[in-house]
Write a protein that holds these residues in place. Structure first.
Motif, PDB file in Angstrom:
ATOM      1  N   PRO A 142       0.828  -1.213   0.000  1.00  0.00           N
ATOM      2  CA  PRO A 142       0.000   0.000   0.000  1.00  0.00           C
ATOM      3  C   PRO A 142       0.867   1.271   0.000  1.00  0.00           C
ATOM      4  N   GLY A 143       0.592   2.148  -0.965  1.00  0.00           N
ATOM      5  CA  GLY A 143       1.319   3.406  -1.034  1.00  0.00           C
ATOM      6  C   GLY A 143       2.707   3.298  -1.654  1.00  0.00           C
ATOM      7  N   ALA A 144       3.009   2.182  -2.350  1.00  0.00           N
ATOM      8  CA  ALA A 144       4.346   1.984  -2.916  1.00  0.00           C
ATOM      9  C   ALA A 144       4.723   3.091  -3.894  1.00  0.00           C
ATOM     10  N   ALA A 145       3.793   3.479  -4.772  1.00  0.00           N
ATOM     11  CA  ALA A 145       4.103   4.513  -5.761  1.00  0.00           C
ATOM     12  C   ALA A 145       4.360   5.861  -5.089  1.00  0.00           C
ATOM     13  N   ASP A 146       3.554   6.192  -4.087  1.00  0.00           N
ATOM     14  CA  ASP A 146       3.773   7.448  -3.361  1.00  0.00           C
ATOM     15  C   ASP A 146       5.120   7.433  -2.649  1.00  0.00           C
ATOM     16  N   PHE A 147       5.484   6.290  -2.099  1.00  0.00           N
ATOM     17  CA  PHE A 147       6.778   6.172  -1.435  1.00  0.00           C
ATOM     18  C   PHE A 147       7.920   6.396  -2.421  1.00  0.00           C
ATOM     19  N   VAL A 148       7.884   5.703  -3.564  1.00  0.00           N
ATOM     20  CA  VAL A 148       8.927   5.882  -4.574  1.00  0.00           C
ATOM     21  C   VAL A 148       8.987   7.340  -5.011  1.00  0.00           C
ATOM     22  N   ASN A 149       7.824   7.951  -5.168  1.00  0.00           N
ATOM     23  CA  ASN A 149       7.771   9.333  -5.625  1.00  0.00           C
ATOM     24  C   ASN A 149       8.388  10.292  -4.609  1.00  0.00           C
ATOM     25  N   SER A 150       8.337   9.934  -3.343  1.00  0.00           N
ATOM     26  CA  SER A 150       8.932  10.782  -2.316  1.00  0.00           C
ATOM     27  C   SER A 150      10.444  10.615  -2.220  1.00  0.00           C
ATOM     28  N   CYS A 151      10.971   9.605  -2.903  1.00  0.00           N
ATOM     29  CA  CYS A 151      12.411   9.331  -2.859  1.00  0.00           C
ATOM     30  C   CYS A 151      13.109   9.746  -4.151  1.00  0.00           C
ATOM     31  N   ALA A 195      25.880  -1.923 -11.350  1.00  0.00           N
ATOM     32  CA  ALA A 195      26.778  -1.724 -10.212  1.00  0.00           C
ATOM     33  C   ALA A 195      26.110  -1.030  -9.039  1.00  0.00           C
ATOM     34  N   ASN A 196      24.981  -0.373  -9.294  1.00  0.00           N
ATOM     35  CA  ASN A 196      24.350   0.449  -8.259  1.00  0.00           C
ATOM     36  C   ASN A 196      23.090  -0.156  -7.666  1.00  0.00           C
ATOM     37  N   THR A 197      22.681  -1.318  -8.159  1.00  0.00           N
ATOM     38  CA  THR A 197      21.412  -1.898  -7.727  1.00  0.00           C
ATOM     39  C   THR A 197      21.353  -2.110  -6.221  1.00  0.00           C
ATOM     40  N   ALA A 198      22.391  -2.707  -5.671  1.00  0.00           N
ATOM     41  CA  ALA A 198      22.380  -3.004  -4.234  1.00  0.00           C
ATOM     42  C   ALA A 198      22.270  -1.731  -3.406  1.00  0.00           C
ATOM     43  N   GLU A 199      22.930  -0.672  -3.842  1.00  0.00           N
ATOM     44  CA  GLU A 199      22.882   0.580  -3.085  1.00  0.00           C
ATOM     45  C   GLU A 199      21.516   1.250  -3.203  1.00  0.00           C
ATOM     46  N   VAL A 200      20.924   1.215  -4.382  1.00  0.00           N
ATOM     47  CA  VAL A 200      19.571   1.775  -4.550  1.00  0.00           C
ATOM     48  C   VAL A 200      18.587   1.016  -3.666  1.00  0.00           C
ATOM     49  N   VAL A 201      18.666  -0.316  -3.691  1.00  0.00           N
ATOM     50  CA  VAL A 201      17.776  -1.132  -2.862  1.00  0.00           C
ATOM     51  C   VAL A 201      18.013  -0.842  -1.385  1.00  0.00           C
ATOM     52  N   ARG A 202      19.271  -0.717  -0.987  1.00  0.00           N
ATOM     53  CA  ARG A 202      19.580  -0.427   0.423  1.00  0.00           C
ATOM     54  C   ARG A 202      18.944   0.887   0.868  1.00  0.00           C
ATOM     55  N   ARG A 203      19.077   1.897   0.062  1.00  0.00           N
ATOM     56  CA  ARG A 203      18.536   3.208   0.437  1.00  0.00           C
ATOM     57  C   ARG A 203      17.009   3.187   0.493  1.00  0.00           C
ATOM     58  N   LEU A 204      16.392   2.518  -0.466  1.00  0.00           N
ATOM     59  CA  LEU A 204      14.930   2.437  -0.459  1.00  0.00           C
ATOM     60  C   LEU A 204      14.434   1.633   0.742  1.00  0.00           C
ATOM     61  N   ALA A 234      15.861   1.245   3.610  1.00  0.00           N
ATOM     62  CA  ALA A 234      16.085   2.003   4.840  1.00  0.00           C
ATOM     63  C   ALA A 234      15.008   3.048   5.069  1.00  0.00           C
ATOM     64  N   ALA A 235      14.436   3.550   3.964  1.00  0.00           N
ATOM     65  CA  ALA A 235      13.443   4.617   4.070  1.00  0.00           C
ATOM     66  C   ALA A 235      12.006   4.110   4.017  1.00  0.00           C
ATOM     67  N   ALA A 236      11.794   2.857   3.617  1.00  0.00           N
ATOM     68  CA  ALA A 236      10.447   2.353   3.357  1.00  0.00           C
ATOM     69  C   ALA A 236       9.614   2.248   4.633  1.00  0.00           C
ATOM     70  N   PRO A 237       8.350   2.654   4.578  1.00  0.00           N
ATOM     71  CA  PRO A 237       7.454   2.419   5.710  1.00  0.00           C
ATOM     72  C   PRO A 237       7.158   0.932   5.847  1.00  0.00           C
ATOM     73  N   GLU A 238       6.598   0.546   6.954  1.00  0.00           N
ATOM     74  CA  GLU A 238       6.422  -0.870   7.276  1.00  0.00           C
ATOM     75  C   GLU A 238       5.618  -1.626   6.237  1.00  0.00           C
ATOM     76  N   GLN A 239       4.638  -0.968   5.637  1.00  0.00           N
ATOM     77  CA  GLN A 239       3.746  -1.679   4.715  1.00  0.00           C
ATOM     78  C   GLN A 239       4.324  -1.819   3.302  1.00  0.00           C
ATOM     79  N   VAL A 240       5.483  -1.210   3.038  1.00  0.00           N
ATOM     80  CA  VAL A 240       6.089  -1.251   1.702  1.00  0.00           C
ATOM     81  C   VAL A 240       7.297  -2.177   1.711  1.00  0.00           C
ATOM     82  N   THR A 241       7.343  -3.087   0.732  1.00  0.00           N
ATOM     83  CA  THR A 241       8.430  -4.050   0.611  1.00  0.00           C
ATOM     84  C   THR A 241       9.284  -3.716  -0.608  1.00  0.00           C
TER      85      THR A 241
END
Length: 376
Positions: free
Chosen positions: A73-82, A129-138, A140-147
Protein backbone atom coordinates in the motif's frame (compact mmCIF):
# COMPACT_ATOMS: atom_id res chain seq x y z
CA UNK A 1 38.49 -6.37 -23.31
CA UNK A 2 38.98 -9.95 -22.21
CA UNK A 3 38.49 -13.38 -23.67
CA UNK A 4 36.37 -15.47 -21.32
CA UNK A 5 38.33 -18.63 -22.05
CA UNK A 6 41.58 -17.12 -20.79
CA UNK A 7 40.52 -14.90 -17.93
CA UNK A 8 40.37 -16.72 -14.63
CA UNK A 9 39.07 -13.60 -12.92
CA UNK A 10 35.91 -13.82 -15.01
CA UNK A 11 34.67 -16.68 -12.85
CA UNK A 12 34.14 -14.17 -10.05
CA UNK A 13 31.78 -12.11 -12.19
CA UNK A 14 28.06 -12.67 -12.59
CA UNK A 15 27.01 -14.08 -15.93
CA UNK A 16 23.92 -13.57 -18.02
CA UNK A 17 21.57 -16.54 -18.49
CA UNK A 18 22.45 -16.13 -22.19
CA UNK A 19 26.18 -16.62 -21.63
CA UNK A 20 26.38 -19.85 -23.63
CA UNK A 21 24.61 -18.22 -26.57
CA UNK A 22 27.18 -15.42 -26.54
CA UNK A 23 30.03 -17.92 -26.47
CA UNK A 24 28.54 -19.72 -29.47
CA UNK A 25 28.30 -16.41 -31.35
CA UNK A 26 32.00 -15.69 -30.80
CA UNK A 27 31.55 -12.86 -28.33
CA UNK A 28 34.45 -11.01 -26.79
CA UNK A 29 33.67 -10.33 -23.16
CA UNK A 30 34.44 -7.53 -20.73
CA UNK A 31 33.68 -6.96 -17.06
CA UNK A 32 30.96 -4.36 -16.59
CA UNK A 33 29.25 -3.48 -13.33
CA UNK A 34 30.27 -6.77 -11.75
CA UNK A 35 29.06 -8.82 -14.71
CA UNK A 36 30.84 -10.50 -17.59
CA UNK A 37 29.05 -9.21 -20.67
CA UNK A 38 29.54 -9.32 -24.45
CA UNK A 39 31.55 -6.38 -25.75
CA UNK A 40 31.27 -7.28 -29.42
CA UNK A 41 30.73 -10.35 -31.60
CA UNK A 42 32.78 -12.18 -34.21
CA UNK A 43 31.96 -11.45 -37.83
CA UNK A 44 30.87 -7.91 -37.22
CA UNK A 45 32.49 -5.82 -34.57
CA UNK A 46 31.41 -2.46 -33.26
CA UNK A 47 30.93 -0.66 -36.59
CA UNK A 48 28.66 -3.33 -38.10
CA UNK A 49 26.70 -3.71 -34.86
CA UNK A 50 26.25 0.05 -34.57
CA UNK A 51 25.16 0.29 -38.21
CA UNK A 52 22.68 -2.57 -37.79
CA UNK A 53 20.86 -0.62 -35.07
CA UNK A 54 20.81 2.60 -37.08
CA UNK A 55 19.62 0.91 -40.31
CA UNK A 56 17.87 -2.39 -39.45
CA UNK A 57 17.66 -4.07 -36.04
CA UNK A 58 20.02 -5.26 -33.34
CA UNK A 59 19.50 -7.11 -30.07
CA UNK A 60 21.51 -6.45 -26.92
CA UNK A 61 21.63 -8.67 -23.87
CA UNK A 62 21.44 -6.12 -21.05
CA UNK A 63 20.58 -8.61 -18.33
CA UNK A 64 23.26 -7.04 -16.16
CA UNK A 65 20.88 -4.14 -15.53
CA UNK A 66 19.35 -4.23 -12.08
CA UNK A 67 15.76 -5.11 -11.22
CA UNK A 68 13.97 -4.18 -8.03
CA UNK A 69 10.31 -4.30 -7.05
CA UNK A 70 8.59 -1.92 -4.64
CA UNK A 71 5.19 -3.19 -3.52
CA UNK A 72 2.55 -2.69 -0.88
CA UNK A 73 0.00 0.00 0.00
CA UNK A 74 1.32 3.41 -1.03
CA UNK A 75 4.35 1.98 -2.92
CA UNK A 76 4.10 4.51 -5.76
CA UNK A 77 3.77 7.45 -3.36
CA UNK A 78 6.78 6.17 -1.44
CA UNK A 79 8.93 5.88 -4.57
CA UNK A 80 7.77 9.33 -5.63
CA UNK A 81 8.93 10.78 -2.32
CA UNK A 82 12.41 9.33 -2.86
CA UNK A 83 13.28 9.51 -6.56
CA UNK A 84 13.63 12.75 -8.50
CA UNK A 85 11.02 12.63 -11.25
CA UNK A 86 7.30 12.96 -10.61
CA UNK A 87 5.43 9.67 -10.95
CA UNK A 88 2.25 11.73 -10.78
CA UNK A 89 2.96 12.77 -14.36
CA UNK A 90 2.29 9.24 -15.64
CA UNK A 91 -0.26 6.51 -15.08
CA UNK A 92 -0.19 2.70 -14.82
CA UNK A 93 1.39 1.03 -17.83
CA UNK A 94 3.87 3.86 -18.31
CA UNK A 95 7.60 4.12 -17.61
CA UNK A 96 9.64 7.10 -16.48
CA UNK A 97 13.31 8.04 -16.42
CA UNK A 98 14.25 9.19 -12.93
CA UNK A 99 17.21 9.68 -10.61
CA UNK A 100 18.14 8.41 -7.18
CA UNK A 101 19.99 11.32 -5.60
CA UNK A 102 21.92 11.60 -2.36
CA UNK A 103 19.75 13.45 0.13
CA UNK A 104 22.58 15.56 1.53
CA UNK A 105 24.48 16.55 -1.62
CA UNK A 106 22.09 16.04 -4.55
CA UNK A 107 24.69 13.91 -6.32
CA UNK A 108 23.37 11.04 -8.42
CA UNK A 109 23.48 7.60 -6.81
CA UNK A 110 22.00 6.15 -10.02
CA UNK A 111 19.70 6.82 -12.93
CA UNK A 112 16.74 4.46 -13.18
CA UNK A 113 13.74 3.55 -15.31
CA UNK A 114 10.64 3.24 -13.12
CA UNK A 115 7.73 1.14 -14.40
CA UNK A 116 4.44 2.08 -12.77
CA UNK A 117 2.12 -0.92 -12.58
CA UNK A 118 -0.30 0.41 -9.97
CA UNK A 119 -0.46 2.55 -6.85
CA UNK A 120 0.92 -0.41 -4.91
CA UNK A 121 3.45 -1.71 -7.44
CA UNK A 122 6.53 -0.10 -9.04
CA UNK A 123 9.28 -2.00 -10.87
CA UNK A 124 12.70 -0.37 -11.10
CA UNK A 125 15.60 -0.96 -13.47
CA UNK A 126 18.77 0.63 -12.09
CA UNK A 127 22.31 0.17 -13.36
CA UNK A 128 24.11 -3.07 -12.55
CA UNK A 129 26.78 -1.72 -10.21
CA UNK A 130 24.35 0.45 -8.26
CA UNK A 131 21.41 -1.90 -7.73
CA UNK A 132 22.38 -3.00 -4.23
CA UNK A 133 22.88 0.58 -3.09
CA UNK A 134 19.57 1.77 -4.55
CA UNK A 135 17.78 -1.13 -2.86
CA UNK A 136 19.58 -0.43 0.42
CA UNK A 137 18.54 3.21 0.44
CA UNK A 138 14.93 2.44 -0.46
CA UNK A 139 14.67 -0.30 2.17
CA UNK A 140 16.08 2.00 4.84
CA UNK A 141 13.44 4.62 4.07
CA UNK A 142 10.45 2.35 3.36
CA UNK A 143 7.45 2.42 5.71
CA UNK A 144 6.42 -0.87 7.28
CA UNK A 145 3.75 -1.68 4.72
CA UNK A 146 6.09 -1.25 1.70
CA UNK A 147 8.43 -4.05 0.61
CA UNK A 148 11.53 -3.49 -1.51
CA UNK A 149 12.76 -6.67 -3.23
CA UNK A 150 16.07 -7.08 -5.05
CA UNK A 151 15.30 -9.17 -8.17
CA UNK A 152 18.58 -8.50 -9.96
CA UNK A 153 19.14 -12.04 -11.25
CA UNK A 154 15.50 -13.08 -11.55
CA UNK A 155 15.04 -11.48 -14.98
CA UNK A 156 16.91 -11.09 -18.25
CA UNK A 157 16.51 -7.96 -20.36
CA UNK A 158 16.82 -8.02 -24.16
CA UNK A 159 16.93 -4.68 -25.96
CA UNK A 160 15.61 -4.97 -29.52
CA UNK A 161 16.54 -1.70 -31.18
CA UNK A 162 16.43 -0.23 -34.68
CA UNK A 163 14.05 0.93 -37.42
CA UNK A 164 12.94 -2.67 -38.15
CA UNK A 165 12.45 -3.63 -34.50
CA UNK A 166 8.66 -3.29 -34.69
CA UNK A 167 8.55 -5.50 -37.79
CA UNK A 168 10.53 -8.19 -36.02
CA UNK A 169 8.37 -8.17 -32.90
CA UNK A 170 5.17 -8.09 -34.96
CA UNK A 171 6.35 -11.21 -36.81
CA UNK A 172 6.49 -12.89 -33.41
CA UNK A 173 2.99 -11.64 -32.48
CA UNK A 174 4.39 -9.33 -29.83
CA UNK A 175 2.75 -5.93 -29.24
CA UNK A 176 4.41 -2.94 -30.91
CA UNK A 177 1.77 -0.21 -31.03
CA UNK A 178 2.03 1.07 -27.47
CA UNK A 179 3.47 4.55 -27.03
CA UNK A 180 6.98 5.56 -26.14
CA UNK A 181 7.85 4.90 -22.48
CA UNK A 182 4.98 2.48 -21.96
CA UNK A 183 4.82 -1.27 -21.49
CA UNK A 184 2.48 -4.24 -21.82
CA UNK A 185 2.34 -7.93 -20.95
CA UNK A 186 2.80 -10.49 -23.73
CA UNK A 187 4.00 -14.02 -24.41
CA UNK A 188 6.58 -15.52 -26.76
CA UNK A 189 7.56 -19.15 -27.18
CA UNK A 190 5.23 -19.93 -24.28
CA UNK A 191 7.01 -17.42 -22.05
CA UNK A 192 5.21 -14.62 -20.25
CA UNK A 193 7.20 -11.40 -20.58
CA UNK A 194 6.91 -7.62 -20.57
CA UNK A 195 7.43 -5.57 -23.71
CA UNK A 196 8.67 -2.08 -22.88
CA UNK A 197 8.79 0.71 -25.46
CA UNK A 198 12.12 1.91 -24.12
CA UNK A 199 15.80 1.84 -25.06
CA UNK A 200 19.18 3.53 -24.95
CA UNK A 201 20.10 3.93 -28.63
CA UNK A 202 17.97 6.77 -30.01
CA UNK A 203 16.19 4.43 -32.40
CA UNK A 204 12.74 2.89 -32.42
CA UNK A 205 13.07 0.03 -30.01
CA UNK A 206 11.76 -2.23 -27.29
CA UNK A 207 13.12 -3.92 -24.19
CA UNK A 208 11.86 -7.38 -23.26
CA UNK A 209 11.90 -8.21 -19.55
CA UNK A 210 11.96 -12.01 -19.37
CA UNK A 211 12.18 -14.48 -16.47
CA UNK A 212 15.84 -15.50 -16.43
CA UNK A 213 15.10 -19.21 -16.79
CA UNK A 214 13.34 -18.54 -20.12
CA UNK A 215 15.84 -16.08 -21.62
CA UNK A 216 17.36 -18.64 -24.00
CA UNK A 217 13.96 -19.55 -25.48
CA UNK A 218 13.19 -15.88 -26.18
CA UNK A 219 16.65 -15.21 -27.62
CA UNK A 220 16.32 -18.21 -29.93
CA UNK A 221 12.85 -17.11 -31.07
CA UNK A 222 14.16 -13.65 -31.93
CA UNK A 223 16.96 -15.07 -34.03
CA UNK A 224 14.76 -17.67 -35.70
CA UNK A 225 12.63 -14.84 -37.06
CA UNK A 226 15.38 -12.24 -37.28
CA UNK A 227 17.18 -13.21 -40.49
CA UNK A 228 14.39 -11.66 -42.58
CA UNK A 229 14.98 -8.34 -40.81
CA UNK A 230 18.82 -8.39 -40.80
CA UNK A 231 18.92 -8.92 -37.05
CA UNK A 232 22.39 -8.75 -35.51
CA UNK A 233 23.57 -9.47 -31.98
CA UNK A 234 25.17 -6.35 -30.52
CA UNK A 235 27.51 -5.84 -27.60
CA UNK A 236 28.15 -3.14 -25.05
CA UNK A 237 30.73 -1.36 -27.23
CA UNK A 238 28.09 -0.53 -29.85
CA UNK A 239 25.64 0.35 -27.09
CA UNK A 240 28.16 2.95 -25.91
CA UNK A 241 28.70 4.54 -29.33
CA UNK A 242 24.95 4.61 -29.95
CA UNK A 243 24.11 6.24 -26.62
CA UNK A 244 26.94 8.78 -26.96
CA UNK A 245 25.64 9.83 -30.39
CA UNK A 246 22.34 10.57 -28.64
CA UNK A 247 24.00 12.43 -25.78
CA UNK A 248 22.54 9.98 -23.28
CA UNK A 249 24.48 10.04 -19.99
CA UNK A 250 26.27 7.05 -18.52
CA UNK A 251 26.29 6.83 -14.75
CA UNK A 252 29.83 6.90 -13.41
CA UNK A 253 30.95 9.18 -16.22
CA UNK A 254 28.34 11.83 -17.03
CA UNK A 255 26.31 11.42 -13.83
CA UNK A 256 27.70 10.46 -10.43
CA UNK A 257 27.71 11.34 -6.75
CA UNK A 258 29.99 14.20 -7.82
CA UNK A 259 27.92 15.25 -10.85
CA UNK A 260 24.44 16.49 -9.97
CA UNK A 261 21.38 16.60 -12.26
CA UNK A 262 21.81 20.39 -12.42
CA UNK A 263 25.38 20.04 -13.68
CA UNK A 264 24.41 17.22 -16.06
CA UNK A 265 21.51 19.24 -17.51
CA UNK A 266 19.12 16.52 -16.39
CA UNK A 267 16.76 18.89 -14.62
CA UNK A 268 13.98 17.69 -16.93
CA UNK A 269 14.06 14.44 -14.89
CA UNK A 270 13.43 16.31 -11.63
CA UNK A 271 9.98 17.08 -10.27
CA UNK A 272 10.96 20.50 -8.98
CA UNK A 273 7.47 21.24 -7.64
CA UNK A 274 7.23 18.02 -5.61
CA UNK A 275 7.21 18.59 -1.86
CA UNK A 276 9.82 15.89 -1.25
CA UNK A 277 12.47 13.83 -2.98
CA UNK A 278 16.02 12.90 -2.02
CA UNK A 279 18.42 15.80 -2.59
CA UNK A 280 15.66 18.38 -3.09
CA UNK A 281 17.11 21.12 -0.89
CA UNK A 282 20.64 20.76 -2.25
CA UNK A 283 19.46 20.72 -5.86
CA UNK A 284 17.15 23.71 -5.45
CA UNK A 285 20.03 25.65 -3.92
CA UNK A 286 22.40 24.68 -6.74
CA UNK A 287 19.81 25.54 -9.36
CA UNK A 288 19.20 28.96 -7.80
CA UNK A 289 22.91 29.76 -7.48
CA UNK A 290 23.84 28.30 -10.86
CA UNK A 291 26.16 25.30 -11.25
CA UNK A 292 29.92 25.80 -11.46
CA UNK A 293 30.09 23.44 -14.43
CA UNK A 294 27.66 21.96 -16.95
CA UNK A 295 27.61 19.00 -19.30
CA UNK A 296 28.04 20.05 -22.92
CA UNK A 297 28.41 18.36 -26.29
CA UNK A 298 31.51 18.58 -28.50
CA UNK A 299 32.38 17.44 -32.02
CA UNK A 300 35.89 17.16 -33.44
CA UNK A 301 36.90 19.67 -36.10
CA UNK A 302 39.63 17.38 -37.42
CA UNK A 303 40.39 13.68 -36.91
CA UNK A 304 40.71 13.83 -33.12
CA UNK A 305 38.88 11.22 -31.06
CA UNK A 306 38.08 12.47 -27.53
CA UNK A 307 38.29 10.02 -24.64
CA UNK A 308 37.08 10.26 -21.03
CA UNK A 309 39.46 12.14 -18.77
CA UNK A 310 41.07 14.27 -21.47
CA UNK A 311 41.29 17.95 -20.56
CA UNK A 312 39.85 20.86 -22.52
CA UNK A 313 41.47 24.25 -22.90
CA UNK A 314 40.98 27.79 -24.16
CA UNK A 315 44.47 29.13 -24.62
CA UNK A 316 46.42 28.43 -21.46
CA UNK A 317 43.29 27.97 -19.34
CA UNK A 318 41.82 24.55 -18.62
CA UNK A 319 38.05 24.89 -18.97
CA UNK A 320 36.81 21.33 -18.58
CA UNK A 321 37.17 17.58 -18.86
CA UNK A 322 35.72 14.98 -21.22
CA UNK A 323 33.32 12.60 -19.45
CA UNK A 324 32.33 10.46 -22.48
CA UNK A 325 34.10 10.46 -25.82
CA UNK A 326 34.24 8.19 -28.84
CA UNK A 327 34.32 7.97 -32.63
CA UNK A 328 30.83 8.40 -34.06
CA UNK A 329 30.25 5.73 -36.73
CA UNK A 330 27.26 7.71 -38.03
CA UNK A 331 28.98 11.10 -38.31
CA UNK A 332 32.43 9.61 -38.90
CA UNK A 333 34.07 12.04 -36.50
CA UNK A 334 34.92 12.29 -32.84
CA UNK A 335 32.19 13.32 -30.42
CA UNK A 336 32.13 13.90 -26.69
CA UNK A 337 30.23 14.93 -23.61
CA UNK A 338 32.25 17.12 -21.28
CA UNK A 339 31.90 19.07 -18.07
CA UNK A 340 32.80 22.68 -18.87
CA UNK A 341 33.29 25.46 -16.34
CA UNK A 342 30.41 27.90 -16.53
CA UNK A 343 32.70 30.86 -15.86
CA UNK A 344 34.37 30.17 -19.23
CA UNK A 345 31.18 31.61 -20.80
CA UNK A 346 31.24 29.24 -23.76
CA UNK A 347 28.31 28.91 -26.15
CA UNK A 348 27.41 26.46 -28.90
CA UNK A 349 29.64 27.03 -31.91
CA UNK A 350 32.64 28.08 -29.82
CA UNK A 351 35.83 26.06 -30.10
CA UNK A 352 37.98 24.58 -27.36
CA UNK A 353 41.12 22.49 -27.62
CA UNK A 354 41.54 18.97 -26.32
CA UNK A 355 44.84 17.71 -25.01
CA UNK A 356 45.67 14.35 -26.60
CA UNK A 357 48.96 13.20 -25.11
CA UNK A 358 50.41 16.69 -25.33
CA UNK A 359 48.95 17.51 -28.74
CA UNK A 360 46.14 20.03 -29.05
CA UNK A 361 43.15 19.47 -31.36
CA UNK A 362 40.06 21.67 -31.86
CA UNK A 363 36.54 20.67 -30.85
CA UNK A 364 33.36 22.66 -31.43
CA UNK A 365 30.59 23.00 -28.85
CA UNK A 366 27.45 21.37 -30.24
CA UNK A 367 24.17 20.67 -28.49
CA UNK A 368 23.39 16.94 -28.35
CA UNK A 369 22.01 14.75 -29.78
CA UNK A 370 24.68 14.37 -32.44
CA UNK A 371 22.30 12.40 -34.69
CA UNK A 372 18.61 12.79 -35.45
CA UNK A 373 16.53 10.90 -32.84
CA UNK A 374 14.14 8.21 -34.04
CA UNK A 375 12.87 6.93 -30.69
CA UNK A 376 9.25 7.88 -31.39
Amino acid sequence: MTDVTSDAAATRLRRSPLHERHLAAGAKFAPFGGWEMPLEYAGGGVLKEHTAVRTAVGVFDVSHLGKARVSGPGAADFVNSCLSNDLGRIGPGRAQYTLCCDDATGGVVDDIIAYLYADDHVFLIPNAANTAEVVRRLRAAAPEQVTVTDEHEAYAVLAVQGPRSAELLAALDLPTEHGYMSFSAASLAGVELTVCRTGYTGELGYELVVPAEHAVAVWDALFAAGAAFELRACGLAARDTLRTEMGYPLHGQDLSLDISPVQARSGWAVGWDKPAFWGRDALLAEKAAGPRRTLRGLVAVDRAIPRPGMTLHVGDTQVGTVTSGTFSPTRKQGIALALLNTDANLTDGDEVEIDIRGRRAPLKLTKPPFVTPSVK
